[in-house]
Design an enzyme around this catalytic site. Structure first.
Site, mmCIF file in Angstrom:
data_model
loop_
_atom_site.group_PDB
_atom_site.id
_atom_site.type_symbol
_atom_site.label_atom_id
_atom_site.label_comp_id
_atom_site.label_asym_id
_atom_site.label_seq_id
_atom_site.Cartn_x
_atom_site.Cartn_y
_atom_site.Cartn_z
ATOM 1 N N LYS A 13 0.837 -1.218 0.000
ATOM 2 C CA LYS A 13 0.000 0.000 0.000
ATOM 3 C C LYS A 13 0.870 1.266 0.000
ATOM 4 O O LYS A 13 0.621 2.192 -0.753
ATOM 5 C CB LYS A 13 -0.909 0.024 1.246
ATOM 6 C CG LYS A 13 -1.792 -1.202 1.386
ATOM 7 C CD LYS A 13 -2.658 -1.148 2.623
ATOM 8 C CE LYS A 13 -1.891 -1.176 3.945
ATOM 9 N NZ LYS A 13 -1.161 -2.442 4.205
ATOM 10 N N ARG A 87 -9.770 0.787 8.796
ATOM 11 C CA ARG A 87 -9.518 -0.622 9.125
ATOM 12 C C ARG A 87 -10.658 -1.258 9.890
ATOM 13 O O ARG A 87 -10.574 -2.448 10.235
ATOM 14 C CB ARG A 87 -8.260 -0.748 9.981
ATOM 15 C CG ARG A 87 -7.025 -0.336 9.236
ATOM 16 C CD ARG A 87 -5.790 -0.863 9.920
ATOM 17 N NE ARG A 87 -4.662 -0.135 9.428
ATOM 18 C CZ ARG A 87 -3.451 -0.649 9.281
ATOM 19 N NH1 ARG A 87 -3.211 -1.881 9.623
ATOM 20 N NH2 ARG A 87 -2.466 0.073 8.825
ATOM 21 N N ARG A 126 11.945 -5.745 4.829
ATOM 22 C CA ARG A 126 11.688 -4.309 4.698
ATOM 23 C C ARG A 126 12.668 -3.485 5.539
ATOM 24 O O ARG A 126 12.952 -3.818 6.687
ATOM 25 C CB ARG A 126 10.261 -3.972 5.148
ATOM 26 C CG ARG A 126 10.037 -2.460 5.199
ATOM 27 C CD ARG A 126 8.598 -2.053 5.214
ATOM 28 N NE ARG A 126 7.850 -2.597 6.332
ATOM 29 C CZ ARG A 126 6.536 -2.453 6.479
ATOM 30 N NH1 ARG A 126 5.843 -1.816 5.553
ATOM 31 N NH2 ARG A 126 5.930 -2.981 7.513
ATOM 32 N N ARG A 159 11.386 -2.032 11.197
ATOM 33 C CA ARG A 159 10.315 -1.575 12.081
ATOM 34 C C ARG A 159 10.122 -2.577 13.213
ATOM 35 O O ARG A 159 10.193 -3.782 13.007
ATOM 36 C CB ARG A 159 9.008 -1.442 11.282
ATOM 37 C CG ARG A 159 8.766 -0.040 10.808
ATOM 38 C CD ARG A 159 7.621 0.099 9.840
ATOM 39 N NE ARG A 159 6.361 -0.525 10.221
ATOM 40 C CZ ARG A 159 5.270 -0.447 9.473
ATOM 41 N NH1 ARG A 159 5.269 0.229 8.335
ATOM 42 N NH2 ARG A 159 4.159 -1.044 9.845
ATOM 43 N N ARG A 170 -0.426 -9.133 13.299
ATOM 44 C CA ARG A 170 -0.969 -8.115 12.380
ATOM 45 C C ARG A 170 -1.760 -8.777 11.255
ATOM 46 O O ARG A 170 -2.816 -8.269 10.848
ATOM 47 C CB ARG A 170 0.171 -7.272 11.796
ATOM 48 C CG ARG A 170 0.763 -6.304 12.813
ATOM 49 C CD ARG A 170 2.112 -5.776 12.363
ATOM 50 N NE ARG A 170 2.056 -5.027 11.124
ATOM 51 C CZ ARG A 170 3.116 -4.811 10.337
ATOM 52 N NH1 ARG A 170 4.302 -5.302 10.659
ATOM 53 N NH2 ARG A 170 2.982 -4.115 9.241
#
Ligand code: AP5
Length: 214
Positions: A13, A87, A126, A159, A170
């Site tokens: 996203k 969400r 990431r 992160r 998540r």
């Protein structure tokens, strides 16, 4: 143009939203980035949100809606790309009320569909910039200088919520609380498009542009 980019953690996203925003002169509104920015500035809201984010849980709806309202009311953007928001049904209802008040309407909802195995691999690789929030991938989109942000030179980090156990939570939260929103939006006028987000970044971006230019 106002557009919701929907998808599980790691679906792309942020990556696709940033490219679309630059291409069409839209404002990407990422609630995750707003929360990390609040944390980076040491605000009480940021510290409160951190507890939820580190656990892989959703931050309460009223906090999120307050942040979004503040940005939308003070922006003169031609359009928004909502990234990671809404969400929950409460957030979707809050967004609808806010848009109505601001005289805006939703043009499309795009779901980036990616299998769990690919999501887990992407999040493990990431690298994020804690300063300007740019995102890289150790595999697909590495920075030019290893460990350094191309845009601002800051040292890149993983992160906190990209650790494997938090990623699992998540993904579960996405399935339980957020994916049902796709059905919610199918009952509303704006079209819902599901596209294969597991392809390379450029291929996904080309399909998004084709869709939006139709
Ligand atoms: P948030 O920051 O929004 O995280 P997320 O939704 O879990 O999404 P991600 O940022 O992890 O992934 P992405 O889809 O943007 O993928 P990206 O482009 O980075 O939210 C974090 C937390 O904040 C939440 O858990 C929650 O606690 C809280 N929160 C935020 N919004 C909230 C809300 N509305 N309500 C309540 N709580 C909220 O890509 C991932 C990686 O893959 C990158 O390395 C990238 O380079 C790579 N990549 C991207 N596309 C491709 C591709 N096509 N091929 C190969 N690699 C790719």
């Amino acid at each position: 143009m106002d557009l919701i980019l929907f998808g599980a953690p790691g679906a792309g996203k942020g990556t696709q939203g940033a490219l679309l925003a630059a291409r069409y002169g839209l404002q990407r509104l990422s609630t995750g980035d707003l929360l990390r920015d609040a944390l980076g500035r040491g605000t009480p809201l940021g510290f409160e949100a951190k507890k939820f984010m580190d656990a892989g849980e959703l931050v309460p709806d009223d906090v999120i809606l307050g942040l979004v309202r503040e940005v939308m009311e003070s922006s003169d953007a031609a359009g928004f790309i909502f990234d990671g928001f809404p969400r929950t049904v409460a957030q979707a209802d809050g967004l609808a009320a806010l848009m109505e008040r601001l005289g805006r309407s939703l043009d499309a909802v795009v779901v980036l569909d990616v299998d769990d195995e690919t999501l887990v691999q992407r999040l493990a690789g990431r690298l994020s910039c804690p300063s300007c929030q740019a995102v890289y991938s150790q595999f697909a989109e590495p920075p030019q200088v290893p460990g350094k942000c191309d845009a601002c030179g800051a040292s890149l980090v993983q992160r906190e919520d990209d650790r494997p156990d938090t990623v699992r939570r998540r993904l579960a939260v996405y399935r339980e609380q957020t994916a049902p929103l796709i059905r919610h939006y199918r009952a509303l006028p704006a079209p819902v498009h599901v596209i294969d987000g597991a392809r390379p970044v450029d291929a996904v971006q080309m399909e998004l542009r084709t869709l939006l230019e139709q």
